[in-house]
Design a protein around this motif. Structure first.
Motif, PDB file in Angstrom:
ATOM      1  N   ALA A  13     -43.254 -40.222  35.764  1.00 61.74           N
ATOM      2  CA  ALA A  13     -41.712 -40.391  35.712  1.00 61.74           C
ATOM      3  C   ALA A  13     -41.439 -40.844  37.063  1.00 61.74           C
ATOM      4  O   ALA A  13     -40.300 -41.817  37.193  1.00 61.74           O
ATOM      5  N   ALA A  14     -42.235 -40.670  38.362  1.00 65.19           N
ATOM      6  CA  ALA A  14     -41.804 -40.888  39.471  1.00 65.19           C
ATOM      7  C   ALA A  14     -41.802 -42.582  39.634  1.00 65.19           C
ATOM      8  O   ALA A  14     -40.760 -43.074  40.281  1.00 65.19           O
ATOM      9  N   ALA A  15     -42.864 -43.147  39.152  1.00 60.79           N
ATOM     10  CA  ALA A  15     -43.030 -44.553  39.379  1.00 60.79           C
ATOM     11  C   ALA A  15     -42.147 -45.073  38.399  1.00 60.79           C
ATOM     12  O   ALA A  15     -41.619 -46.203  38.973  1.00 60.79           O
ATOM     13  N   GLY A  16     -41.952 -44.899  37.301  1.00 59.75           N
ATOM     14  CA  GLY A  16     -40.944 -45.388  36.497  1.00 59.75           C
ATOM     15  C   GLY A  16     -39.389 -45.521  36.879  1.00 59.75           C
ATOM     16  O   GLY A  16     -38.661 -46.059  36.760  1.00 59.75           O
ATOM     17  N   SER A  17     -39.167 -44.066  37.640  1.00 61.15           N
ATOM     18  CA  SER A  17     -37.896 -44.140  38.279  1.00 61.15           C
ATOM     19  C   SER A  17     -37.483 -45.254  39.034  1.00 61.15           C
ATOM     20  O   SER A  17     -36.397 -45.888  39.276  1.00 61.15           O
ATOM     21  N   GLN A  58     -37.043 -43.806  27.648  1.00 58.26           N
ATOM     22  CA  GLN A  58     -38.531 -43.782  27.667  1.00 58.26           C
ATOM     23  C   GLN A  58     -39.056 -43.091  28.974  1.00 58.26           C
ATOM     24  O   GLN A  58     -40.035 -42.539  28.712  1.00 58.26           O
ATOM     25  N   LEU A  59     -38.246 -42.928  30.084  1.00 59.68           N
ATOM     26  CA  LEU A  59     -38.568 -42.077  31.196  1.00 59.68           C
ATOM     27  C   LEU A  59     -38.609 -41.011  30.742  1.00 59.68           C
ATOM     28  O   LEU A  59     -39.643 -39.749  31.106  1.00 59.68           O
ATOM     29  N   LEU A  60     -37.472 -40.379  30.034  1.00 64.31           N
ATOM     30  CA  LEU A  60     -37.283 -39.107  29.621  1.00 64.31           C
ATOM     31  C   LEU A  60     -38.182 -38.638  28.485  1.00 64.31           C
ATOM     32  O   LEU A  60     -38.774 -37.362  28.620  1.00 64.31           O
ATOM     33  N   ALA A  61     -38.706 -39.609  27.860  1.00 62.13           N
ATOM     34  CA  ALA A  61     -39.916 -39.095  26.960  1.00 62.13           C
ATOM     35  C   ALA A  61     -40.894 -38.586  27.641  1.00 62.13           C
ATOM     36  O   ALA A  61     -41.681 -37.768  26.838  1.00 62.13           O
ATOM     37  N   LEU A  62     -41.261 -39.227  28.706  1.00 56.25           N
ATOM     38  CA  LEU A  62     -42.396 -38.418  29.443  1.00 56.25           C
ATOM     39  C   LEU A  62     -42.159 -37.123  29.849  1.00 56.25           C
ATOM     40  O   LEU A  62     -43.456 -36.192  30.007  1.00 56.25           O
ATOM     41  N   GLU A  63     -40.890 -36.565  29.735  1.00 58.79           N
ATOM     42  CA  GLU A  63     -40.483 -35.201  29.887  1.00 58.79           C
ATOM     43  C   GLU A  63     -40.491 -34.325  28.757  1.00 58.79           C
ATOM     44  O   GLU A  63     -40.041 -33.441  28.658  1.00 58.79           O
ATOM     45  N   GLY A  64     -40.856 -35.026  27.518  1.00 66.41           N
ATOM     46  CA  GLY A  64     -40.517 -34.517  26.220  1.00 66.41           C
ATOM     47  C   GLY A  64     -39.143 -34.819  25.426  1.00 66.41           C
ATOM     48  O   GLY A  64     -39.353 -34.329  24.338  1.00 66.41           O
ATOM     49  N   LEU A  65     -38.319 -35.644  26.077  1.00 62.14           N
ATOM     50  CA  LEU A  65     -37.147 -36.051  25.089  1.00 62.14           C
ATOM     51  C   LEU A  65     -37.505 -37.405  24.670  1.00 62.14           C
ATOM     52  O   LEU A  65     -37.384 -38.397  25.128  1.00 62.14           O
ATOM     53  N   LYS A  66     -38.179 -37.255  23.523  1.00 61.49           N
ATOM     54  CA  LYS A  66     -38.669 -38.502  22.774  1.00 61.49           C
ATOM     55  C   LYS A  66     -37.918 -39.252  21.934  1.00 61.49           C
ATOM     56  O   LYS A  66     -38.111 -40.188  21.286  1.00 61.49           O
ATOM     57  N   VAL A  67     -36.732 -38.814  21.474  1.00 63.47           N
ATOM     58  CA  VAL A  67     -35.966 -39.384  20.452  1.00 63.47           C
ATOM     59  C   VAL A  67     -34.740 -40.268  21.091  1.00 63.47           C
ATOM     60  O   VAL A  67     -34.128 -39.623  21.993  1.00 63.47           O
ATOM     61  N   LEU A  68     -35.006 -41.490  20.706  1.00 62.13           N
ATOM     62  CA  LEU A  68     -33.838 -42.571  21.298  1.00 62.13           C
ATOM     63  C   LEU A  68     -32.699 -42.683  20.124  1.00 62.13           C
ATOM     64  O   LEU A  68     -32.977 -42.962  18.940  1.00 62.13           O
TER      65      LEU A  68
END
Length: 841
Positions: free
Chosen positions: A420-424, A790-800
């Motif tokens: 997430a850090a790099a993606g942000s 897509q970044l939030l998906a790394l934290e478990g929020l996988k639904v767009l």
């Protein structure tokens, strides 16, 4: 020029209003903390190794002997023990919560001499026994309470039923807390659980003894490390720090939105001066012909912009003070009382407003001014208007495409990131470059998108629609800049809508897959579950089981020596049925065995932990022990990600009873076939405790959606200023465009165009420009939002989830914005005298 000044005014007002409002709140709290702090305050030390856990449900206490010890210290005039608890709920006879609705706490305590520094009894008298209590005047007024009314105070040690014997009024501003007072003996017994107990000691110094010296004397008398000692300044600073962190976040968020409004204003001012310079081409050329050099022409336009910025900023500073007062009144309606007597206008506030307003205006006008300085004397012989530079247009298009390509690559790398850090970082760069790229490439996109929109929106209006299309395409640079102002605000709206909807959809999906409990009981304000409420729930019929969810502070040492500090989830074994966790190794239920625990997969991978390993767990305020890892839970989802589990029995074994926290959530499962009956029974059992919400899974999902919706509505409201400024930009562009086309409009009217057709043409031109900006903004925002998801998906929020109703509604609303923006320019054009228009120079 007036509309441009209004744009500056609005932006400066937002900045100055924010600064005045937050400074006033700081002043209010500073006064309160300064008045209520004793020369020295003595409180219990927090549990060893960490702060006191508020989930215990009652505060730390001092004995009466501590008050005596402090009173004997050199330089002490008086030492007064006091009782304060914020783990209470106060309800009226109808079981309605009498607490604040703004998030401020409900405070119960004893009436003592230190309270007289900030309060005075204005009605009735102080409480004299267990059946009497006193309330603050603001709470009494808000909830229509009067002397003799009975209130019930719910505390962890039991309920207190007492009648109002007095009403006390703040002598300083009350920032919104609800306060009730009892006599000291009742407060000790009912709030702290026994006689002779206090939460703190207020120490008053003798004349000539400084607070610092008094603190040293008290420390010498009671022992330097026995209690926590604070001077009045230290106590006020600590309280101010707690409040200040929240106020700073609020201030910088609001200033961020003010910055967006300034950014949008740049396009408005740029467009205004570009059109003014174009319309003065012959005039400027004539000035150049009679001797004015390019520098003088440049300076004349810059001075004009400076004066515009100065006037708009001065008015904006005044409007900002008015905005701050309005915000104070609004907060008063919500329960947070801020007095205009504390209105704080620092000298830096008007300076910041003036400097920002002037700099933004002058910078926005610089390019048009520079263009004016390049007008040659021969331009005096041409009609008004400067021909577009085709070479410059091609260079601009190329630069815009490159910037957009870089931004698109940044968004792609953000979506593909595995951390997430790099993606942000990539997301931030992608958003910045795509925004700048779309702004630069706007004129090129105008030629394509406006034609596409015109085929759908304008062609049905026949020749009038085609004229509107050609007017919008006449100057693509101007159309692009006008649309860009609207694009910025709507891009943020679309991005946040996508992120918010995806968060709700992801959380809902996670609940459906992971939560097996039927009912969730918790407080909206984070209060722990009182023992009497838990007992009432456990006694409810038609329930299969009830699970208490706690959290304790501890240090966990991994086999590699790494020490993790933080919370450990303490649950009843039935939690394994209530929450379905995906397992990497072992079984969830095994974590609740004797001497057992679980860890998350990320922790296990990073520190090479496997099932069967023993970890050293040092409980804050309790003992240290070794627990065997019986399960490793997957951290793929978002629910309880990274959480370590132990059983309630294990925590009770290594924590003293007085350090064991209360549950902050209860989960309940209905007996088979009893779901409806159990839901009603649970609500009935907890009806006497309005501080707790009883929710089934449907309620919980709705609550999540409502919370996100409220946050988004607040953000949309703040973005509204930027959108208002963008609308002013459309109005300005159309108004100046009408002036620019005066002779053309007169000629069209002379050959048969009716007033109605003319007004329709201008309205349609405005609509297509607004829709162009909306299409760019919504498309850009959805791209940003999808990448962020897509970044939030790394934290478990996988639904767009794309909120199409919101997107379509905003797009349709943009058409109405265009219609509204065109009202005045179209009206003025329709009233134009045909002969005067044709004769216009």
């Amino acid at each position: 020029m007036a509309l441009s000044a209004v744009a500056v005014l609005l932006s400066v007002a937002f900045v100055c209003g924010t600064l005045v409002f937050t400074d006033t709140m700081n002043t209010t709290f500073d006064k309160l903390f300064g008045v209520t702090s004793a020369n020295v305050t003595v409180t219990p030390k927090a549990a060893e190794g960490g702060e006191d856990n508020p989930n215990r449900g009652k505060p730390e206490v001092l004995s009466a002997s501590a008050v005596e010890q402090v009173g004997k210290a050199e330089g002490v005039k008086s030492a007064e023990g006091a009782v304060v608890s914020m783990s209470v709920t106060v309800v009226n006879a109808k079981n309605e919560n009498m607490g604040s609705t703004t998030g401020a706490p409900t405070i119960a305590g004893d009436w003592n001499d230190n309270e007289l520094k900030s309060m005075k009894i204005t009605s009735g008298q102080a409480p004299r026994g267990p059946t009497e209590m006193m309330v603050d005047a603001d709470t009494a007024k808000k909830h229509h309470l009067k002397l003799g009314d009975e209130l019930r105070t719910i505390a962890i040690t039991g309920d207190i039923r007492a009648k109002i014997s007095g009403i006390a009024t703040f002598t300083v501003t009350n920032p919104g807390a609800a306060i009730v007072y009892f006599d000291t003996a009742t407060a000790q017994e009912k709030l702290l659980g026994g006689p002779g107990l206090f939460t703190h000691v207020s120490v008053t110094a003798k004349d000539g003894v400084s607070d610092t010296q008094l603190k040293a004397n008290v420390a010498k008398a009671v022992g330097a490390d026995t209690y926590k000692l604070q001077t009045a300044k230290e106590a006020a600073d600590a309280n101010r720090k707690d409040v200040g962190s929240f106020l700073n976040v609020m201030k910088y968020v609001m200033l961020g939105f003010a910055g967006i409004a300034f950014l949008v204003g740049i396009f408005l001012i740029f467009n205004t001066f570009s059109m003014l310079v174009a319309q003065r081409t012959r005039e400027i050329g004539l000035m150049r012909a009679i001797g004015a050099d390019s520098g003088q022409v440049l300076k004349s336009v810059i001075v004009e912009a400076f004066l515009l910025g100065l006037v708009g900023s001065i008015l904006g500073v005044g409007a900002g003070v008015g905005l701050a007062v309005g915000l104070m009144q609004l907060m008063g309606q919500m329960g947070m009382h801020l007095s205009t007597d504390d209105l704080t206008i620092a000298w830096t506030t008007p300076v910041v407003g003036l400097v920002l307003g002037i700099i933004v205006t002058v910078v926005s006008a610089f390019i048009p001014a520079r263009r004016a300085g390049k007008v040659s004397p021969m331009a005096a012989l041409r009609d008004a208007g400067t021909p577009g530079d085709k070479k410059a247009g091609r260079i601009r298009a190329a630069v815009g495409l490159v910037l957009t390509g870089i931004g698109g690559a940044g968004l792609f790398l953000a979506a593909a990131a595995d951390k997430a850090a790099a993606g942000s970082l990539w997301l931030s760069l992608g958003v910045l470059f795509t925004l700048i790229g779309f702004i630069v490439i706007g004129p090129l996109l105008a030629g394509l998108v406006v034609r596409l929109l015109s085929g759908i929106v304008l062609r049905p209006f026949g020749s009038v629609g085609r004229l509107a299309e050609r007017n919008a395409l006449r100057n693509p640079r101007r159309t692009g800049a006008t649309a860009a102002a609207l694009m910025i605000g709507l891009a943020l709206v679309a991005c946040l809508s996508v992120v918010g909807s995806s968060m709700v959809a992801s959380a809902t999906d996670e609940l459906d897959k992971s939560v097996g409990a039927d009912y969730i009981v918790q407080s909206q304000t984070g209060q722990p579950i009182m023992p009497q409420a838990e007992q009432a729930l456990r006694a409810t019929k038609d329930l299969d089981h009830v699970t208490a969810y706690r959290e304790v502070e501890a240090k966990v040492t991994a086999p590699d020596g790494f020490v993790k500090e933080g919370g450990i989830s303490v649950n009843d074994p039935t939690y394994a049925q209530d929450v379905r966790r995906k397992m990497i190794a072992g079984e969830h239920a095994a974590a609740y065995g004797k001497g057992a625990m679980s860890v998350g997969s990320l922790f296990a991978d990073e520190h090479h932990v496997k099932v069967g390993d023993e970890l050293t767990v040092a409980f804050t305020g309790g003992q240290s022990t070794k627990l065997k890892v019986a399960a490793i839970t997957s951290d793929e989802g978002n629910l309880d990600k990274g959480v370590m589990y132990i059983s309630t029995a294990t925590a009770e074994q290594f924590l003293p009873a007085d350090r064991m926290p209360r549950p902050f959530m209860l989960l309940a499962k209905a007996a088979d076939g009893k779901a409806d009956a159990a839901y009603s029974a649970v609500k009935g059992a907890l009806a006497e405790y309005p501080q707790y919400q009883v929710q089934n899974q449907t309620d919980y999902k709705k609550s999540l959606k409502d919370q996100v919706g409220q946050l988004l509505n607040m953000v949309y409201g703040l973005l509204g200023l930027a959108i208002i400024v963008a609308v002013l930009g459309v109005v300005n562009t159309l108004a100046l465009s009408v002036v620019e086309r005066t002779r053309e409009i007169g000629l069209m009217r002379a050959i048969g165009l009716s007033r109605r057709q003319l007004r329709r043409m201008i309205r349609l031109e405005s609509v297509v420009i607004a829709l162009f900006g909306a299409l760019l903004g919504l498309g850009l925002g959805m791209g940003w939002g999808a990448t962020a998801q897509q970044l939030l998906a790394l934290e478990g929020l996988k639904v767009l989830e794309i909120p199409w109703p919101t997107i379509i509604g905003v797009f349709a609303g943009s058409a109405f914005v265009g219609l509204f923006a065109a009202l005045v320019p179209a009206f003025r054009a329709g009233r134009m005298n045909v002969l005067n228009a044709i004769a216009s120079e």
